[in-house]
Design a protein around this motif. Structure first.
Motif, PDB file in Angstrom:
ATOM      1  N   THR A 263       0.832  -1.200   0.000  1.00  0.00           N
ATOM      2  CA  THR A 263       0.000   0.000   0.000  1.00  0.00           C
ATOM      3  C   THR A 263       0.868   1.252   0.000  1.00  0.00           C
ATOM      4  O   THR A 263       0.555   2.241  -0.675  1.00  0.00           O
ATOM      5  CB  THR A 263      -0.952   0.006   1.213  1.00  0.00           C
ATOM      6  OG1 THR A 263      -1.784  -1.154   1.155  1.00  0.00           O
ATOM      7  CG2 THR A 263      -1.822   1.246   1.230  1.00  0.00           C
ATOM      8  N   ALA A 264       1.975   1.211   0.737  1.00  0.00           N
ATOM      9  CA  ALA A 264       2.907   2.340   0.728  1.00  0.00           C
ATOM     10  C   ALA A 264       3.438   2.590  -0.677  1.00  0.00           C
ATOM     11  O   ALA A 264       3.557   3.748  -1.113  1.00  0.00           O
ATOM     12  CB  ALA A 264       4.060   2.080   1.694  1.00  0.00           C
ATOM     13  N   ALA A 265       3.759   1.524  -1.407  1.00  0.00           N
ATOM     14  CA  ALA A 265       4.263   1.671  -2.775  1.00  0.00           C
ATOM     15  C   ALA A 265       3.214   2.317  -3.674  1.00  0.00           C
ATOM     16  O   ALA A 265       3.523   3.201  -4.484  1.00  0.00           O
ATOM     17  CB  ALA A 265       4.677   0.307  -3.330  1.00  0.00           C
TER      18      ALA A 265
ATOM     19  N   VAL B 182       4.999   3.861 -13.179  1.00  0.00           N
ATOM     20  CA  VAL B 182       4.775   2.421 -13.007  1.00  0.00           C
ATOM     21  C   VAL B 182       5.319   1.983 -11.647  1.00  0.00           C
ATOM     22  O   VAL B 182       6.212   2.624 -11.082  1.00  0.00           O
ATOM     23  CB  VAL B 182       5.495   1.626 -14.133  1.00  0.00           C
ATOM     24  CG1 VAL B 182       7.009   1.751 -14.021  1.00  0.00           C
ATOM     25  CG2 VAL B 182       5.059   0.170 -14.175  1.00  0.00           C
ATOM     26  N   ILE B 183       4.748   0.891 -11.139  1.00  0.00           N
ATOM     27  CA  ILE B 183       5.320   0.202  -9.981  1.00  0.00           C
ATOM     28  C   ILE B 183       5.931  -1.092 -10.478  1.00  0.00           C
ATOM     29  O   ILE B 183       5.264  -1.891 -11.156  1.00  0.00           O
ATOM     30  CB  ILE B 183       4.251  -0.127  -8.918  1.00  0.00           C
ATOM     31  CG1 ILE B 183       3.602   1.152  -8.386  1.00  0.00           C
ATOM     32  CG2 ILE B 183       4.865  -0.928  -7.763  1.00  0.00           C
ATOM     33  CD1 ILE B 183       2.450   0.885  -7.426  1.00  0.00           C
ATOM     34  N   LEU B 184       7.194  -1.305 -10.173  1.00  0.00           N
ATOM     35  CA  LEU B 184       7.852  -2.560 -10.522  1.00  0.00           C
ATOM     36  C   LEU B 184       7.881  -3.438  -9.278  1.00  0.00           C
ATOM     37  O   LEU B 184       8.574  -3.131  -8.305  1.00  0.00           O
ATOM     38  CB  LEU B 184       9.279  -2.310 -11.022  1.00  0.00           C
ATOM     39  CG  LEU B 184       9.436  -1.340 -12.202  1.00  0.00           C
ATOM     40  CD1 LEU B 184      10.891  -1.329 -12.667  1.00  0.00           C
ATOM     41  CD2 LEU B 184       8.505  -1.709 -13.347  1.00  0.00           C
TER      42      LEU B 184
ATOM     43  N   ASP C 234      -7.667   2.999  -8.895  1.00  0.00           N
ATOM     44  CA  ASP C 234      -8.295   4.324  -8.839  1.00  0.00           C
ATOM     45  C   ASP C 234      -7.427   5.400  -9.474  1.00  0.00           C
ATOM     46  O   ASP C 234      -7.942   6.400  -9.971  1.00  0.00           O
ATOM     47  CB  ASP C 234      -8.588   4.702  -7.383  1.00  0.00           C
ATOM     48  CG  ASP C 234      -9.690   3.851  -6.769  1.00  0.00           C
ATOM     49  OD1 ASP C 234     -10.411   3.183  -7.534  1.00  0.00           O
ATOM     50  OD2 ASP C 234      -9.816   3.843  -5.524  1.00  0.00           O
ATOM     51  N   ASN C 235      -6.103   5.213  -9.435  1.00  0.00           N
ATOM     52  CA  ASN C 235      -5.182   6.224  -9.951  1.00  0.00           C
ATOM     53  C   ASN C 235      -4.490   5.803 -11.249  1.00  0.00           C
ATOM     54  O   ASN C 235      -3.568   6.477 -11.705  1.00  0.00           O
ATOM     55  CB  ASN C 235      -4.135   6.560  -8.886  1.00  0.00           C
ATOM     56  CG  ASN C 235      -4.735   7.254  -7.681  1.00  0.00           C
ATOM     57  OD1 ASN C 235      -4.972   8.456  -7.696  1.00  0.00           O
ATOM     58  ND2 ASN C 235      -5.014   6.493  -6.623  1.00  0.00           N
ATOM     59  N   THR C 236      -4.945   4.698 -11.822  1.00  0.00           N
ATOM     60  CA  THR C 236      -4.425   4.176 -13.091  1.00  0.00           C
ATOM     61  C   THR C 236      -2.902   4.063 -13.069  1.00  0.00           C
ATOM     62  O   THR C 236      -2.207   4.571 -13.956  1.00  0.00           O
ATOM     63  CB  THR C 236      -4.873   5.050 -14.278  1.00  0.00           C
ATOM     64  OG1 THR C 236      -6.213   5.489 -14.068  1.00  0.00           O
ATOM     65  CG2 THR C 236      -4.828   4.253 -15.571  1.00  0.00           C
ATOM     66  N   ILE C 237      -2.383   3.408 -12.052  1.00  0.00           N
ATOM     67  CA  ILE C 237      -0.945   3.175 -11.950  1.00  0.00           C
ATOM     68  C   ILE C 237      -0.665   1.739 -12.379  1.00  0.00           C
ATOM     69  O   ILE C 237      -1.092   0.799 -11.706  1.00  0.00           O
ATOM     70  CB  ILE C 237      -0.439   3.378 -10.505  1.00  0.00           C
ATOM     71  CG1 ILE C 237      -0.801   4.776  -9.995  1.00  0.00           C
ATOM     72  CG2 ILE C 237       1.068   3.154 -10.428  1.00  0.00           C
ATOM     73  CD1 ILE C 237      -0.629   4.938  -8.494  1.00  0.00           C
ATOM     74  N   PRO C 238       0.009   1.528 -13.498  1.00  0.00           N
ATOM     75  CA  PRO C 238       0.300   0.154 -13.930  1.00  0.00           C
ATOM     76  C   PRO C 238       1.314  -0.518 -13.007  1.00  0.00           C
ATOM     77  O   PRO C 238       2.132   0.154 -12.360  1.00  0.00           O
ATOM     78  CB  PRO C 238       0.860   0.325 -15.341  1.00  0.00           C
ATOM     79  CG  PRO C 238       1.387   1.720 -15.371  1.00  0.00           C
ATOM     80  CD  PRO C 238       0.526   2.529 -14.445  1.00  0.00           C
ATOM     81  N   VAL C 239       1.231  -1.825 -12.956  1.00  0.00           N
ATOM     82  CA  VAL C 239       2.140  -2.620 -12.125  1.00  0.00           C
ATOM     83  C   VAL C 239       2.758  -3.704 -13.005  1.00  0.00           C
ATOM     84  O   VAL C 239       2.042  -4.373 -13.761  1.00  0.00           O
ATOM     85  CB  VAL C 239       1.387  -3.281 -10.951  1.00  0.00           C
ATOM     86  CG1 VAL C 239       2.344  -4.111 -10.093  1.00  0.00           C
ATOM     87  CG2 VAL C 239       0.670  -2.242 -10.107  1.00  0.00           C
TER      88      VAL C 239
END
Length: 238
Positions: A144-146, A157-159, A207-212
């Motif tokens: 969740t922090a990431a 992006v989150i890797l 919700d924030n459209t952040i790809p992973v």
């Protein structure tokens, strides 16, 4: 030369990833390998931030399961992430990289307090920013922090660094017939309980459209490959 696909990333490292095969503590060869790969990516002009877990030292959930107060157990877990962050900082600085550790819990002697604008400014100066102590609140994971830090600093992006090469429908270490997903939607991760990250983190990304991108950290060079847009691991998005 091909340009990187992503300009600003959040690399999520679990504590277990830092422990290697030992399962606990910090494996210095792995730490050095991660630092080397991060430096390689920064030299491309990519802004890199890192969120570290603490499961190699202490897991708040397991402490709570043994009767410890959950908030106390979670705060202990946050302190474990600071230890890992300082170890990673040292490894990166041994590679000649400028870094800043920013902690969600104030401890001025070892880390800067997390301030969003300051974090972005560090990234713009090509410093690697290591986010420690999770969100600073109990009951929230470092996943969740990431997701939260990614939204705040407007990361591309989150890797998600794992010990397997993507997301499977069952544990590939126990099931040789496990099916790997090449692409997933956020809602599929939630509905199927695939364990990419916890539901709070997944919802925040959705919700924030952040790809992973979930990928195998154990293969050297994979961070570079993901940043350059090579088709490895599992992509989670809309």
């Amino acid at each position: 030369m091909q340009n990187p696909k992503y300009n600003r990333i959040v690399l999520k490292l679990s504590g277990e990833a830092l422990a290697g095969n030992k399962g606990y503590g910090i494996e210095h060869d792995i730490l050095a390998s991660i630092a080397n790969q991060v430096v390689e990516v920064v030299k491309l002009g990519v802004q890199v931030s890192v969120v570290v877990g603490g499961g190699n030292i202490w897991r708040g959930v397991s402490g709570s399961a043994r009767g410890m107060d959950r908030s106390t157990a979670d705060y202990m877990g946050m302190l474990a992430t600071v230890i890992n962050a300082l170890a990673l900082q040292d490894a990166l600085e041994n590679e000649g990289m400028e870094t800043r550790v920013m902690s969600a819990i104030e401890m001025k002697e070892v880390a800067e307090p997390y301030i969003r604008r300051r974090a972005i400014r560090h990234l713009e100066k090509n410093r690697v920013v290591i986010f420690a102590a999770g969100t600073g609140n109990p009951y929230f994971s470092t996943d969740t922090a990431a997701a939260l830090r990614s939204a705040e600093i407007e990361a591309d992006v989150i890797l998600m660094a794992k010990k397997v090469d993507g997301v499977y429908d069952s544990d590939p270490l126990n099931n040789p017939n496990a099916k790997k997903f090449e692409d997933l939607k956020y809602i599929d991760v939630l509905n199927k309980g695939l364990g990419v990250m916890d539901s709070t983190a997944t919802s925040l990304c959705m919700d924030n459209t952040i790809p992973v991108v979930v990928f195998d950290l154990t293969k050297k060079g994979n961070i570079y490959k993901v940043v350059m847009g090579e088709d490895i691991g599992t992509y989670v998005g809309r």
